[in-house]
Design an enzyme around this catalytic site. Structure first.
Site, PDB file in Angstrom:
ATOM      1  N   CYS A 145       0.871  -1.178   0.000  1.00  0.00           N
ATOM      2  CA  CYS A 145       0.000   0.000   0.000  1.00  0.00           C
ATOM      3  C   CYS A 145       0.910   1.231   0.000  1.00  0.00           C
ATOM      4  O   CYS A 145       2.101   1.130  -0.295  1.00  0.00           O
ATOM      5  CB  CYS A 145      -0.965  -0.028   1.191  1.00  0.00           C
ATOM      6  SG  CYS A 145      -0.194   0.189   2.814  1.00  0.00           S
ATOM      7  N   ASN A 176       2.492   1.469   4.322  1.00  0.00           N
ATOM      8  CA  ASN A 176       2.807   0.216   5.014  1.00  0.00           C
ATOM      9  C   ASN A 176       2.511   0.275   6.507  1.00  0.00           C
ATOM     10  O   ASN A 176       3.212  -0.312   7.327  1.00  0.00           O
ATOM     11  CB  ASN A 176       4.259  -0.189   4.745  1.00  0.00           C
ATOM     12  CG  ASN A 176       4.579  -1.624   5.133  1.00  0.00           C
ATOM     13  OD1 ASN A 176       5.664  -1.893   5.633  1.00  0.00           O
ATOM     14  ND2 ASN A 176       3.673  -2.559   4.927  1.00  0.00           N
ATOM     15  N   CYS A 236      -1.239   0.491   7.329  1.00  0.00           N
ATOM     16  CA  CYS A 236      -2.662   0.155   7.430  1.00  0.00           C
ATOM     17  C   CYS A 236      -3.009  -1.086   6.610  1.00  0.00           C
ATOM     18  O   CYS A 236      -3.072  -2.190   7.128  1.00  0.00           O
ATOM     19  CB  CYS A 236      -3.546   1.324   6.975  1.00  0.00           C
ATOM     20  SG  CYS A 236      -3.415   2.798   7.994  1.00  0.00           S
ATOM     21  N   ARG A 237      -3.236  -0.880   5.316  1.00  0.00           N
ATOM     22  CA  ARG A 237      -3.762  -1.953   4.471  1.00  0.00           C
ATOM     23  C   ARG A 237      -2.780  -3.094   4.227  1.00  0.00           C
ATOM     24  O   ARG A 237      -3.140  -4.268   4.362  1.00  0.00           O
ATOM     25  CB  ARG A 237      -4.223  -1.389   3.122  1.00  0.00           C
ATOM     26  CG  ARG A 237      -5.374  -0.424   3.245  1.00  0.00           C
ATOM     27  CD  ARG A 237      -5.653   0.286   1.945  1.00  0.00           C
ATOM     28  NE  ARG A 237      -4.543   1.186   1.599  1.00  0.00           N
ATOM     29  CZ  ARG A 237      -4.428   1.823   0.450  1.00  0.00           C
ATOM     30  NH1 ARG A 237      -5.335   1.659  -0.489  1.00  0.00           N
ATOM     31  NH2 ARG A 237      -3.415   2.630   0.219  1.00  0.00           N
ATOM     32  N   SER A 238      -1.556  -2.779   3.831  1.00  0.00           N
ATOM     33  CA  SER A 238      -0.634  -3.872   3.484  1.00  0.00           C
ATOM     34  C   SER A 238      -0.219  -4.705   4.698  1.00  0.00           C
ATOM     35  O   SER A 238      -0.177  -5.931   4.592  1.00  0.00           O
ATOM     36  CB  SER A 238       0.567  -3.367   2.686  1.00  0.00           C
ATOM     37  OG  SER A 238       1.315  -2.415   3.382  1.00  0.00           O
ATOM     38  N   ASP A 264      -8.156   3.358   1.282  1.00  0.00           N
ATOM     39  CA  ASP A 264      -7.255   3.637   2.398  1.00  0.00           C
ATOM     40  C   ASP A 264      -8.061   4.099   3.616  1.00  0.00           C
ATOM     41  O   ASP A 264      -8.666   5.168   3.591  1.00  0.00           O
ATOM     42  CB  ASP A 264      -6.254   4.710   1.988  1.00  0.00           C
ATOM     43  CG  ASP A 264      -5.094   4.829   2.943  1.00  0.00           C
ATOM     44  OD1 ASP A 264      -5.181   4.298   4.074  1.00  0.00           O
ATOM     45  OD2 ASP A 264      -4.092   5.455   2.560  1.00  0.00           O
TER      46      ASP A 264
END
Length: 174
Positions: A19, A22, A24-26, A140
């Site tokens: 993401c 690095n 939150c999402r990933s 995001d």
């Protein structure tokens, strides 16, 4: 949870979730995927990174960790890092969380491919293409409330299961 399939002739695969920052999402994608495939011998390596460097060295966002704990993923730790050119030769799949990440990763992959054996350069794919509608993005959640992290978690579970079905289970259907 998807179950581990029978041994295949395909070598185990390695997966990198990416993401923007690095945090939150990933890292959530990495944690979810690790959790759902923990006993699957078809998975060699799982990691996550960001396209930008401004969170390098930081831990995941507390809302990410909270949602993971709420869903029984309690043994995850991570330190944010930025994608490196060598990631494209270390990993089989580089999975982008949104189209902006995908474009950045495709450009970097192209530079690596011109200097490397193209057959050994990772496939760069939008993670939402697995288990979602083609082109589905993980929005995001960093700018919003906790519910956005829960929504991202649900997407990541669905996409992880879809990846296993579409990439790993393909040998079982042959």
């Amino acid at each position: 949870m998807p179950s581990a399939g029978p041994p295949t002739t395909r070598p185990p695969v390695s997966v990198l979730f990416v993401c923007l920052g690095n945090i939150c999402r990933s890292p959530m994608g990495e944690a979810v995927f690790r959790h759902r495939t923990s006993s699957d011998p078809r998975i060699k390596m799982v990691d996550s990174a960001g396209t930008e460097s401004y969170n390098v060295g930081n831990s995941p966002d507390e809302r990410t960790m909270s949602v993971l704990r709420e869903n029984g993923i309690v043994n995850y730790s991570h330190v944010a890092r930025q994608v490196k050119p060598s990631d494209f030769t270390r990993f089989d799949y580089v999975l982008a969380m949104d189209r902006s990440n995908l474009r950045d990763l495709q450009r970097l992959r192209q530079r690596v491919a011109t200097r490397s054996d193209k057959a050994n350069v990772a496939q760069v794919v939008l993670f939402g293409d697995f288990g979602g509608e083609e082109g589905e993005e993980i929005i995001d959640p960093w700018y919003g409330e906790l519910w956005g992290f829960h929504a991202a978690y649900e997407q990541l579970v669905r996409f992880s299961d879809g990846f296993v079905e579409k990439v790993l289970d393909i040998d079982q259907k042959s």
